[in-house]
Design an enzyme around this catalytic site. Structure first.
Site, PDB file in Angstrom:
ATOM      1  N   CYS A 273       3.642   5.627   4.367  1.00  0.00           N
ATOM      2  CA  CYS A 273       3.622   7.073   4.592  1.00  0.00           C
ATOM      3  C   CYS A 273       4.704   7.508   5.577  1.00  0.00           C
ATOM      4  O   CYS A 273       5.636   8.201   5.201  1.00  0.00           O
ATOM      5  CB  CYS A 273       2.254   7.491   5.134  1.00  0.00           C
ATOM      6  SG  CYS A 273       0.958   7.343   3.905  1.00  0.00           S
TER       7      CYS A 273
HETATM    8  N1  LIG Z   1      -2.494   4.601   2.231  1.00  0.00           N
HETATM    9  C1  LIG Z   1      -2.410   5.632   3.044  1.00  0.00           C
HETATM   10  O1  LIG Z   1      -2.592   5.507   4.239  1.00  0.00           O
HETATM   11  C2  LIG Z   1      -2.157   7.021   2.496  1.00  0.00           C
HETATM   12  C3  LIG Z   1      -2.586   8.118   3.244  1.00  0.00           C
HETATM   13  C4  LIG Z   1      -2.369   9.377   2.760  1.00  0.00           C
HETATM   14  C5  LIG Z   1      -1.702   9.547   1.553  1.00  0.00           C
HETATM   15  N2  LIG Z   1      -1.251   8.474   0.852  1.00  0.00           N
HETATM   16  C6  LIG Z   1      -0.572   8.727  -0.418  1.00  0.00           C
HETATM   17  O2  LIG Z   1      -1.509   8.510  -1.482  1.00  0.00           O
HETATM   18  C7  LIG Z   1      -0.854   7.985  -2.627  1.00  0.00           C
HETATM   19  C8  LIG Z   1      -1.501   6.673  -3.040  1.00  0.00           C
HETATM   20  O3  LIG Z   1      -1.361   5.740  -1.981  1.00  0.00           O
HETATM   21  P1  LIG Z   1      -2.232   4.427  -1.854  1.00  0.00           P
HETATM   22  O4  LIG Z   1      -2.046   3.954  -0.448  1.00  0.00           O
HETATM   23  O5  LIG Z   1      -3.610   4.648  -2.354  1.00  0.00           O
HETATM   24  O6  LIG Z   1      -1.454   3.461  -2.859  1.00  0.00           O
HETATM   25  P2  LIG Z   1      -1.946   2.035  -3.376  1.00  0.00           P
HETATM   26  O7  LIG Z   1      -0.727   1.300  -3.766  1.00  0.00           O
HETATM   27  O8  LIG Z   1      -2.888   1.425  -2.394  1.00  0.00           O
HETATM   28  O9  LIG Z   1      -2.794   2.376  -4.682  1.00  0.00           O
HETATM   29  C9  LIG Z   1      -2.251   2.970  -5.797  1.00  0.00           C
HETATM   30  C10 LIG Z   1      -2.977   2.427  -7.003  1.00  0.00           C
HETATM   31  O10 LIG Z   1      -2.507   3.141  -8.137  1.00  0.00           O
HETATM   32  C11 LIG Z   1      -2.406   2.223  -9.230  1.00  0.00           C
HETATM   33  N3  LIG Z   1      -1.483   2.823 -10.197  1.00  0.00           N
HETATM   34  C12 LIG Z   1      -0.142   2.900 -10.168  1.00  0.00           C
HETATM   35  N4  LIG Z   1       0.303   3.593 -11.219  1.00  0.00           N
HETATM   36  C13 LIG Z   1      -0.784   3.964 -11.930  1.00  0.00           C
HETATM   37  C14 LIG Z   1      -0.973   4.721 -13.112  1.00  0.00           C
HETATM   38  N5  LIG Z   1       0.055   5.254 -13.757  1.00  0.00           N
HETATM   39  N6  LIG Z   1      -2.224   4.891 -13.554  1.00  0.00           N
HETATM   40  C15 LIG Z   1      -3.277   4.358 -12.904  1.00  0.00           C
HETATM   41  N7  LIG Z   1      -3.164   3.657 -11.769  1.00  0.00           N
HETATM   42  C16 LIG Z   1      -1.926   3.466 -11.281  1.00  0.00           C
HETATM   43  C17 LIG Z   1      -1.935   0.939  -8.593  1.00  0.00           C
HETATM   44  O11 LIG Z   1      -2.255  -0.165  -9.402  1.00  0.00           O
HETATM   45  C18 LIG Z   1      -2.719   0.954  -7.274  1.00  0.00           C
HETATM   46  O12 LIG Z   1      -3.960   0.292  -7.401  1.00  0.00           O
HETATM   47  C19 LIG Z   1       0.622   7.879  -2.244  1.00  0.00           C
HETATM   48  O13 LIG Z   1       1.276   9.040  -2.625  1.00  0.00           O
HETATM   49  C20 LIG Z   1       0.579   7.790  -0.733  1.00  0.00           C
HETATM   50  O14 LIG Z   1       1.774   8.244  -0.142  1.00  0.00           O
HETATM   51  C21 LIG Z   1      -1.490   7.208   1.284  1.00  0.00           C
END
Ligand SMILES: NC(=O)c1ccc[n+]([C@@H]2O[C@H](COP(=O)([O-])OP(=O)(O)OC[C@H]3O[C@@H](n4cnc5c(N)ncnc54)[C@H](O)[C@@H]3O)[C@@H](O)[C@H]2O)c1
Length: 436
Positions: A273
């Site tokens: 992030c």
């Molecule tokens: N982790 C954090 O602290 C956090 C906090 C706030 C916002 N975010 C934002 O949230 C979003 C997700 O982050 P995250 O940390 O959960 O990511 P992550 O990598 O932990 O999880 C994403 C998941 O999406 C799956 N995926 C990818 N493409 C896909 C598709 N087309 N269809 C279905 N599943 C799919 C992946 O296999 C994975 O399991 C990002 O935009 C991130 O910037 C993350």
């Protein structure tokens, strides 16, 4: 389904919810909706993850296996790789990754891929919410046309909003259900429905006038953090030159009860992030003919921190008549922050490589990261034993995990370079303990 009937289904918790992406963001969110009574499908393209989830194995520190198993048993949650479940869903929330390309431009391909699946199975009456952090106007410029192409009028036949996720994985004080949500719909009806949905799981929802405001709110939060960390990092470098501890100064300044919020220096920023999101905003502004300066400067300072840490390590070894080349450096921590096993963008990886490239014998201890591939080579974590501490030429504290015994480390290691002030309050001769 009309706005009224979807609102009713949300109020009764009979609306079927599908969450695309079951990672750090999507899984805790799915679980929160399931806990309050919705039936939730967690869609993910990673078959191993889906299999593990359906066996009740959580993949985030914010959810225990027992809690997950209970929801599966009650029929409230199921993970799947099948997008066909979208055909039966009233609400679809997209939580897929939004990383950067090598060129540091936004990689929006995961959002496009998820939205393509939604559009292919789209049916009237659906509420679609994007939660992935992204550049301003993604919701209206990218998602809206894809859904509109299927027919139907936005705000009447279907509903679209952006609501950023603010989860801090591994933070026991603030979990999904404790953090207020910001919601911006394409039309007032979209905002109203999305806000009603989130009110079922969070204490407060802030409705804003458009998806663009909600997208920018998230980016501003992370730019704020990035810039303030950069300020703390540069301040620490200035304090080193002046021979004072930045932490002592920052702690003193933090006694001011208003107008100040403390940020502390460190070896660089990690996670997906803080180092990434500000560049989504710069990219968008660059397209508009504006070059954001704060973001570029903060990025430059934060990314230079591993270099500064290597310099500190060389200097500290030099004081003890040792060269980095050939020195045994034991790094404490590979994760990008304390208490978690998350290594994405972790400055520890860069430090490991830089020290090794300069000839050091580098090993690392991290209770949360048993092994890690660095440049195609698998590095395995070592046990933090008294023998290892004594045999090292330098112990480099990169992540201030609570599991490490810092008193013991200071007592035994011949030299400690502490980039997190984890040894604060522990005294040792100046040439044996160096803090950022
Ligand atoms: N982790 C954090 O602290 C956090 C906090 C706030 C916002 N975010 C934002 O949230 C979003 C997700 O982050 P995250 O940390 O959960 O990511 P992550 O990598 O932990 O999880 C994403 C998941 O999406 C799956 N995926 C990818 N493409 C896909 C598709 N087309 N269809 C279905 N599943 C799919 C992946 O296999 C994975 O399991 C990002 O935009 C991130 O910037 C993350």
């Amino acid at each position: 389904m009309s706005q009224t009937s979807l609102a009713q289904r949300i109020a009764e918790r009979s609306a079927r919810v599908a969450i695309i992406g079951q990672g750090y963001v999507g899984l805790p969110l799915a679980v929160e909706f399931a806990r309050v009574g919705f039936t939730v499908a967690g869609i993910d393209t990673d078959l191993d993850k889906v299999t593990a989830l359906n066996l009740g194995r959580s993949c985030t520190p914010d959810l225990t296996d027992e809690d997950l198993k209970a929801l599966i048993r009650d029929g409230r949650y199921e993970a799947t790789t099948e997008f066909a479940v979208l055909e039966r869903s009233d609400v679809v929330i997209i939580c897929v990754p939004t990383p950067l390309r090598k060129s540091k431009d936004p990689d929006i391909s995961y959002v496009v891929s998820a939205a393509t699946e939604v559009a292919a199975r789209f049916h009237p009456g659906q509420l679609v919410v994007l939660e992935s952090t992204t550049y301003p106007e993604t919701t209206e410029e990218l998602l809206l046309p894809m859904l509109q192409a299927k027919g139907g009028k936005i705000g009447e036949d279907f509903f679209l909003a952006f609501s950023p996720e603010r989860i801090d994985p591994g933070n026991p004080t603030f979990r999904v259900g404790d953090i207020p949500k910001v919601v911006g719909g394409v039309t007032p009806a979209c905002t109203e429905l999305a806000a009603a949905l989130y009110r079922s799981i969070v204490p407060r929802v802030r409705e804003v006038s458009s998806p663009k405001v909600a997208e920018l709110a998230k980016l501003y939060e992370n730019v704020f953090r990035n810039v303030n960390i950069a300020l703390a990092n540069e301040f620490a470098l200035m304090c080193r030159r002046l021979g004072v501890s930045a932490k002592e100064v920052i702690d003193a300044a933090a006694t001011k009860p208003f107008g100040f919020m403390p940020f502390y220096p460190g070896p660089g920023i990690g996670g997906h992030c803080i180092p990434v999101d500000p560049l989504y905003l710069s990219w968008k502004l660059r397209l508009n003919g504006y070059e954001p300066r704060f973001i570029a400067l903060a990025d430059e300072i934060n990314r230079s921190m591993p270099d500064r840490v290597v310099e500190m390590t060389i200097e500290a070894l030099n004081h003890r008549r040792k060269a980095l080349n050939g020195a045994h450096v034991l790094m404490l921590g590979m994760a990008y922050k304390r208490g978690v096993g998350h290594t994405r963008e972790s400055p520890a990886i860069e430090l490991f490589k830089m020290l090794r490239d300069k000839g050091a014998e580098v090993s690392y201890a991290d209770p949360h990261v048993p092994s890690i591939g660095i440049d195609g080579v698998l590095a395995k974590a070592v046990e933090l034993t008294d023998e290892r501490l004594a045999a090292s030429d330098c112990v480099l504290i990169v992540t201030d995990h609570p599991e490490f015994d810092y008193h013991r480390a200071v007592e035994i290691a011949p030299l400690i370079v502490d980039t997190r002030n984890a040894t604060w309050g522990i005294s040792a001769p100046k040439d044996r303990l160096v803090r950022l």
